[in-house]
Design an enzyme around this catalytic site. Structure first.
Site, PDB file in Angstrom:
ATOM      1  CD  GLU A  18      -2.692 -21.967 -35.167  1.00  0.00           C
ATOM      2  OE1 GLU A  18      -1.833 -22.387 -34.357  1.00  0.00           O
ATOM      3  OE2 GLU A  18      -3.089 -20.791 -35.166  1.00  0.00           O
ATOM      4  NE  ARG A 101     -12.306 -23.566 -36.072  1.00  0.00           N
ATOM      5  CZ  ARG A 101     -11.128 -22.992 -35.836  1.00  0.00           C
ATOM      6  NH1 ARG A 101     -10.441 -23.274 -34.737  1.00  0.00           N
ATOM      7  NH2 ARG A 101     -10.637 -22.101 -36.682  1.00  0.00           N
ATOM      8  CG  ASN A 103      -8.052 -21.040 -32.733  1.00  0.00           C
ATOM      9  OD1 ASN A 103      -8.024 -21.704 -33.772  1.00  0.00           O
ATOM     10  ND2 ASN A 103      -7.392 -19.911 -32.617  1.00  0.00           N
ATOM     11  CD  GLU A 121     -11.659 -18.278 -38.697  1.00  0.00           C
ATOM     12  OE1 GLU A 121     -10.943 -17.268 -38.645  1.00  0.00           O
ATOM     13  OE2 GLU A 121     -11.242 -19.396 -39.029  1.00  0.00           O
ATOM     14  CG  ASN A 154      -4.805 -17.683 -31.905  1.00  0.00           C
ATOM     15  OD1 ASN A 154      -4.236 -18.769 -32.003  1.00  0.00           O
ATOM     16  ND2 ASN A 154      -5.356 -17.089 -32.929  1.00  0.00           N
ATOM     17  CG  ASP A 204      -2.664 -17.308 -35.410  1.00  0.00           C
ATOM     18  OD1 ASP A 204      -2.955 -18.127 -34.525  1.00  0.00           O
ATOM     19  OD2 ASP A 204      -3.094 -17.397 -36.571  1.00  0.00           O
TER      20      ASP A 204
END
Length: 299
Positions: A18, A101, A103, A121, A154, A204
Site C-alpha cells: 500500500e 488501526r 489505513n 479486518e 482510504n 482503494d
C-alpha cells in the site's frame, strides 16, 4: 495513445502492499506492507527492495521535510529514520477503541499529514462497520479529528488549485470531494463525485495527475481507473494481471511512470497459482500523462 506497458518490478510479493510514494531524493519508490509489518524502498537502479520491519500493521508512509519519513503504525503517527531503522512514536489516536488501526494516509500541499482509521479486518474487506475516523497530524504535531463513522478510510489527494480534498471510504463505493481550506486544513461540503460500477469493485488508494484527473486503484477489480472529478465521468481503465490492486502513485525521473501496489492476503492456493504476481509492485509506462510530486510532512 502511446502503447501502455505493465511490468511487475518486485520479485517478492507483499501481503498487502500500500501507500506508494516516490522519493525523488533517493530515486526510489517507498511503500508499506500492512500485514507484513514492513516499510519498503524499491530502487529502479538495483531492482531490489529493502525492508524495515516494524512492530504493528503499517499502513502509510510519507516524506518528511526535516529528513527521514513519517508512517502510520497501528493507531500511531510515527517517525522513521531509515538508516538507523529507528521508529519513534509522535502521537496516538483512537485511544478509546480497542480494535482499530490506521489505513491510508497522505500529506497535503501545506505539509499536514492526513490519515484515517478502520476496524481491524476479520478477513479482507470484512470488518466491524463505522469504527474509523479521519485525522490530520499538523506540523506542530497536534492532531485534529475531522469526522468518525468511517468504514475503511482510504484514498486521498488534493486538486491542483488546492481548493478540493478528494477522499474514499471504501465500503461506500464512492469517490468523494470536500471543499478545502489550505490555510487552516479544514474540510466541508462533502459530496460524491463518482460511484463505482460493479465490475470495478472496491475503491482503494488514489492519486492525481497534472491534468487534474484522479486515478483510483480498484481492490478486487484488478484495475486502475482515471476519473474526471468535474464531470464525474470515467475516462480510462487500465487492467492489471492481479485482482487485488490497492493503490497508485506517479514516479520516475519526470513522474511519467505509474506505480501500482497489490495484495495477496485472502487468496487461496488456486487463486495465487493463477496470479503469481499478486502482492507485487507494478510499473505502468506509456499512459501519456504525468503525476504531481508528493508533498513532505512539514513537522
Amino acid at each position: 495513445m502511446s502503447s501502455i506497458r505493465i511490468e511487475c518490478v518486485t520479485k517478492e510479493g507483499c501481503r498487502i502492499a500500500e501507500s506508494p510514494v516516490w522519493d525523488e531524493k533517493e530515486g526510489a519508490l517507498l511503500y508499506v506492507d500492512i500485514t507484513g509489518r514492513k516499510v519498503c524502498r524499491w530502487s529502479p537502479v538495483t531492482g531490489q527492495a529493502q525492508a524495515i520491519p516494524v512492530d504493528a500493521p503499517v499502513s502509510s508512509v510519507a516524506l518528511r521535510k526535516s529528513g527521514g519519513y513519517v508512517i502510520t503504525l497501528g493507531t500511531r503517527f510515527a517517525a522513521l529514520k531509515w538508516k538507523e531503522e529507528l521508529v519513534t512514536t509522535i502521537t496516538q489516536v483512537d485511544k478509546d477503541k480497542a480494535n482499530t488501526r490506521f489505513n491510508d494516509g497522505k500529506v497535503d500541499p501545506a505539509g499536514r499529514y492526513f490519515a484515517g482509521t478502520m476496524a481491524e479486518e476479520i478477513r479482507p474487506a470484512v470488518l466491524e462497520r463505522r469504527q474509523g475516523s479521519l485525522y490530520t497530524l499538523f506540523p506542530d504535531l497536534s492532531v485534529v479529528k475531522h469526522f468518525d463513522q468511517v468504514d475503511i478510510s482510504n484514498g486521498l489527494d488534493w486538486s491542483l488549485d488546492h481548493k478540493t480534498f478528494f477522499y474514499i471510504d471504501s465500503l461506500s463505493y464512492s469517490v468523494d470531494a470536500f471543499d478545502y481550506d489550505l490555510q487552516t486544513g479544514k474540510i466541508g461540503n462533502r459530496r460524491s463525485i463518482y460511484k463505482l460500477q460493479k465490475e470495478e469493485s472496491i475503491p482503494d488508494g488514489m492519486c492525481i495527475d497534472t491534468e487534474g484527473k484522479l486515478w483510483v486503484a480498484c481492490y478486487d477489480g484488478g484495475r486502475v481507473i482515471r476519473l474526471d472529478p468535474e464531470t464525474g465521468k470515467r475516462l480510462q481503465t487500465v487492467k492489471l494481471p492481479v485482482d487485488k490492486t490497492t493503490s497508485c502513485c506517479f514516479g520516475g525521473n519526470d513522474y511519467s511512470e505509474m506505480y501500482v501496489t497489490s495484495a495477496s492476503d485472502g487468496m487461496d492456493k488456486e487463486w495465487l497459482s493463477r496470479q503469481p504476481q499478486a502482492g507485487g509492485i507494478f510499473k505502468i509506462t506509456g499512459l501519456g500523462v504525468k503525476g504531481v510530486p508528493p508533498y513532505p510532512f512539514a513537522g
